[in-house]
Write a protein that holds these residues in place. Structure first.
Motif, short mmCIF file in Angstrom:
data_model
loop_
_atom_site.label_atom_id
_atom_site.label_comp_id
_atom_site.label_asym_id
_atom_site.label_seq_id
_atom_site.Cartn_x
_atom_site.Cartn_y
_atom_site.Cartn_z
N PHE A 1 0.83 -1.21 0.00
CA PHE A 1 0.00 0.00 0.00
C PHE A 1 0.86 1.25 0.00
O PHE A 1 0.65 2.18 -0.77
CB PHE A 1 -0.88 0.05 1.24
N GLU B 1 0.79 3.93 -2.95
CA GLU B 1 0.23 5.26 -2.74
C GLU B 1 1.33 6.31 -2.67
O GLU B 1 1.06 7.46 -2.37
CB GLU B 1 -0.61 5.30 -1.46
N MET C 1 3.54 6.80 -0.48
CA MET C 1 3.68 7.43 0.83
C MET C 1 5.13 7.41 1.25
O MET C 1 5.78 6.37 1.21
CB MET C 1 2.90 6.65 1.86
N ASP C 2 5.59 8.55 1.68
CA ASP C 2 6.97 8.64 2.10
C ASP C 2 6.98 8.46 3.61
O ASP C 2 6.89 9.40 4.37
CB ASP C 2 7.48 10.03 1.69
N MET C 3 7.05 7.21 4.03
CA MET C 3 6.89 6.91 5.45
C MET C 3 8.20 7.06 6.19
O MET C 3 9.26 6.67 5.72
CB MET C 3 6.42 5.48 5.64
N LYS D 1 0.21 -0.52 12.23
CA LYS D 1 -0.93 0.10 12.91
C LYS D 1 -1.20 1.49 12.36
O LYS D 1 -2.33 1.88 12.11
CB LYS D 1 -0.64 0.23 14.41
N GLY D 2 -0.12 2.24 12.15
CA GLY D 2 -0.25 3.61 11.66
C GLY D 2 -0.87 3.66 10.27
O GLY D 2 -1.77 4.44 10.02
N ILE D 3 -0.39 2.80 9.38
CA ILE D 3 -0.93 2.80 8.01
C ILE D 3 -2.40 2.42 8.04
O ILE D 3 -3.22 2.99 7.32
CB ILE D 3 -0.14 1.80 7.14
N GLU E 1 -4.49 2.98 10.44
CA GLU E 1 -5.21 4.15 10.91
C GLU E 1 -5.45 5.12 9.77
O GLU E 1 -6.55 5.61 9.55
CB GLU E 1 -4.37 4.88 11.97
N LEU E 2 -4.39 5.36 9.02
CA LEU E 2 -4.40 6.35 7.96
C LEU E 2 -5.39 5.96 6.86
O LEU E 2 -6.13 6.77 6.34
CB LEU E 2 -2.99 6.41 7.36
N LEU E 3 -5.40 4.68 6.50
CA LEU E 3 -6.18 4.26 5.35
C LEU E 3 -7.47 3.54 5.74
O LEU E 3 -8.24 3.14 4.88
CB LEU E 3 -5.34 3.35 4.44
N PHE F 1 -7.87 0.56 7.39
CA PHE F 1 -7.89 -0.89 7.23
C PHE F 1 -7.77 -1.59 8.56
O PHE F 1 -7.35 -1.02 9.55
CB PHE F 1 -6.72 -1.35 6.35
#
Ligand code: SF4
Ligand code: SF4
Lengths: 381, 331
Positions: free
Chosen positions: B176, B180, B182-184, B249-251, B253-255, B257
């Motif tokens: 994901f 997407e 995303m620059d994590m 967990k963070g991803i 939350e963000l998306l 899922f």
């Protein structure tokens, strides 16, 4: 995007804290000689409440009733048909946010349009339109903008960039709606046929993300003019439990106020800069139709006339229908959105209507009340 | 069901509907309907399985489509207690594909074959015009020799407890994030790995396994739901016991899922008799990619055919099969 992902949830799911609030609420609720119905306005809260099993923690005289849910859920078929028609234009890339592509219009959903060859894309941020526009210079990028006060500033910021950088191929179809107007409607609405839209709402849980932008001030009228306390709350289970305890306390102490639980980011005034940006580009539409709730005065936004050259609704006027469309006969979304019925009261809940084949608005978005009951609700007392 | 949609490939409810209403209906036989990770054939001596791999992007943090295509099939064999031995490999390549990328993919395949001690014994290559496939599709089919007989998703009982081999959701979250753009600020990495070494160690330690499954598409949620269904039991999971990294967990939350529904490529779930559990954990924890293996739940009769999540604050809810086009196509 650079962020510490942990910050998003850390501490707000702590079991000890949740149990402590459970105790406080139980003790306080004993002092009440009545039932209190708390309406959460936003589907994000409905989702939290169901996912974390909050009703299982509450005494029997504290109840939730679910509100209008969300900009995805309340998008009427007429508007979805617009998106569908626009997406079917040869030179158009239709861009929107997540769940929106699942909502059925009268010809199908945007997902269906995509399977028929339309170029439909979903993005997490409206700003992603800039990249799409750059990569597809011969196409018209239409941003189908949805959302409460929360997402409106992002749309405005995108328009701001489009104007300043003179980008020629980004257009907007605006479907932004506002929360206080629908809350007022829920309290005021009457149905002459059934004489039963005398609402059951005793208090509101206000969505925090809306107030991060608009401030808590937008709810001031509810305690003042309608005698309904409002607590602006975050979306984690600890937030919701704390907010409920604040509401119960108000009733115990015979107060009726606007309070903020979510002090992490919400202030009374909100984000003034964002509000200015919104006011620069948008104006109220006098009637906006909400799926299931009908036309609500001043509850939507549109682009101001001087920006009409960016307004897809104006540009494509000829091909966008304006007739009203009826919702499915068996669907009782309208009662659910008003807090008059529970999803399980619907005769086709979980049978003809499921998240992957939604009949009504409340089953569409993953945060609609019916979807939340379908997914999490079947263990409830 | 009129046309096939992306949701039919999600490893969840729609996927099952498509399989049972179209494929099982036509192909029905005793071996197929057991619905295990690999078919058990030849008097229980051999395991036999096939899988196709289509992933975007082809190269991602922690693995690539080549590694995936060997791990996927070898893991299916390992999940039946088998040692992967012979594989076939067919590739469908879009014209214009870079030879350099192809070499990179094949090199990863070779590495992974060595870890499993398996060899490719037959193959096929097709090149199709641009636009007919998305870059490259790989199919691998494998045969393995069963070392421990009787592992089955249909035999789980109240005497078993449920173990997960490591923290969940890394593969799905990585894909994901990559897709997407995303620059994590994180070390998020796919869990893609061969599981045979761990299974071999368990079997060599004399541990009797009831059921095993790698939690690929549909995630741990799909595995537990299938098990509850096939064995007619209730699986009760302690939510705070499930290992999930902060990044995942963070991803989620963000998306929006559920980590339990995210795909994995090197994580398995195991049902095992209570008295053998600690011994099994001891074996697993010696391996780097299962050093946080732990017990997440138990088998009861409370709600047969259902998976129940118990929260740390005393509430319960069902964990349903993922539905809809929640997860993009992963494998
Ligand atoms: S999609 Fe979810 S969060 Fe967004 S508005 Fe709807 S209910 Fe609220
Ligand atoms: S279950 Fe479906 S049809 Fe019934 S009220 Fe909810 S959304 Fe409407």
């Amino acid at each position: 995007m650079q962020l510490e992902l942990k910050d998003l949830y850390d501490g707000f799911r702590d079991a000890k804290t949740i149990k402590a609030y459970k105790k406080i609420i139980e003790e306080d609720a004993k002092k009440l000689n009545r039932t209190i119905n708390i309406m959460e306005v936003c589907g994000g809260h409905t989702h939290t409440i169901m996912k974390y099993g909050i009703p299982q923690l509450l005494p029997s005289n504290i109840k939730f009733i679910h509100g209008p849910g969300c900009p995805v859920c309340i998008m009427p078929k007429e508007r979805i048909d617009h998106a569908y028609i626009l997406s079917m234009q040869d030179d158009v890339i239709l861009v929107t946010l997540g769940d929106m592509i699942k909502v059925p219009g009268s010809n199908g959903s945007l997902q269906d349009a995509r399977s028929k060859g339309a170029d439909v894309r979903f993005v997490y941020s409206p700003m992603d339109c800039l990249k799409i526009a750059k990569e597809n210079p011969t196409k018209k990028i239409i941003f189908f903008a949805i959302g409460f006060e929360t997402t409106t500033p992002m749309t405005a910021a995108l328009l701001d960039i489009v104007i300043k950088q003179e980008i020629k191929n980004i257009f907007f179809h605006i479907n932004h709606v506002t929360v206080p107007e629908v809350m007022r409607e829920l309290i005021d609405s009457r149905d002459e046929h059934v004489d039963s839209y005398n609402h059951n709402i005793d208090a509101f849980l206000g969505p925090s993300h809306v107030s991060v932008i608009s401030g808590s001030k937008i709810y001031e009228e509810f305690p003042k003019n309608y005698k309904k306390p409002v607590v602006v709350a975050g979306f984690e289970p600890v937030d919701v439990m704390q907010a409920i305890s604040m509401i119960v306390k108000q009733f115990c102490e015979d107060r009726c106020e606007l309070e903020i639980e979510y002090k992490r980011l919400v202030t009374y005034e909100g984000n003034i800069k964002a509000q200015e940006l919104i006011n620069k580009y948008f104006q109220k539409v006098c009637l906006f139709k909400w799926r299931g709730l009908g036309n609500i005065k001043d509850s939507g936004l549109k682009l101001k006339a001087e920006y009409s050259k960016y307004d897809a609704e104006v540009i494509y006027k000829e091909i966008l229908p304006i007739e009203e469309i009826e919702d499915h006969k068996l669907c009782i979304c309208s009662d659910i959105l008003r807090g008059m019925a529970s999803p399980t009261d619907c005769t086709i809940f979980g049978t003809a209507c499921k998240p992957n084949k939604p009949v009504g608005s409340c089953m569409v978005s993953s945060e609609g009340a019916c979807a939340a009951y379908y997914k999490y609700g079947n263990l409830l007392k | 069901m009129k046309t096939v949609t992306l949701a039919h490939g999600n490893g969840g409810a729609e996927n099952q509907e498509l399989i049972s209403k179209v494929f099982y209906k036509a192909f029905k036989n005793e071996i197929l309907t057991k619905s295990e990770d690999a078919a058990v054939i030849e008097d229980g001596n051999l395991a036999f399985t096939t899988d196709s791999f289509t992933v975007s992007p082809l190269f991602f943090n922690g693995a690539d489509i080549g590694k995936l295509s060997i791990c996927g099939t070898c893991n299916d064999l390992a999940m039946m207690g088998a040692k992967p031995k012979y594989l076939t490999c067919s590739v469908i390549i879009e014209e214009g594909f870079e030879i350099k990328s192809l070499e990179k993919i094949v090199k990863s395949m070779k590495n992974e074959l060595e870890i499993n001690g398996a060899i490719i014994v037959s193959g096929d290559t097709k090149v199709v015009p641009k636009g007919s496939v998305d870059k490259i599709f790989i199919n691998t089919t494998g045969i393995g020799q069963i070392l421990q007989k009787g592992i089955s998703s249909n035999l789980i009982s109240s005497e078993d407890i449920i173990i997960v081999s490591r923290d969940i959701g890394c593969h799905g979250a990585t894909i994901f994030a990559a897709r997407e753009g995303m620059d994590m600020n994180s070390d998020l990495k796919s869990d893609c790995a061969s599981l045979y070494p761990q299974i071999k160690a368990l079997i060599e330690a004399g541990i009797k396994i009831t059921a095993l499954r790698d939690a690929t598409r549909g995630g741990v949620s799909a595995v537990l739901n299938e098990w509850a269904n096939q064995s007619d039991i209730c699986i009760e999971v302690q939510e705070d016991k499930i290992p999930i990294s902060d990044e995942v967990k963070g991803i989620c939350e963000l998306l929006g899922f559920e980590p339990m529904s995210l795909a994995n490529e090197g994580t398995f779930v195991m049902a095992i008799k209570k008295e053998e559990a600690l011994k099994a954990l001891e074996v697993l924890q010696k391996f780097e990619n299962s050093n946080n293996a732990c017990i997440i739940g138990e088998v009861t009769q409370q709600y047969p055919k259902k998976v129940v999540l118990n929260s740390a604050w005393g509430t319960k809810r069902f964990l349903e099969l993922p539905t809809g086009e929640l997860l993009p196509r992963i494998c």
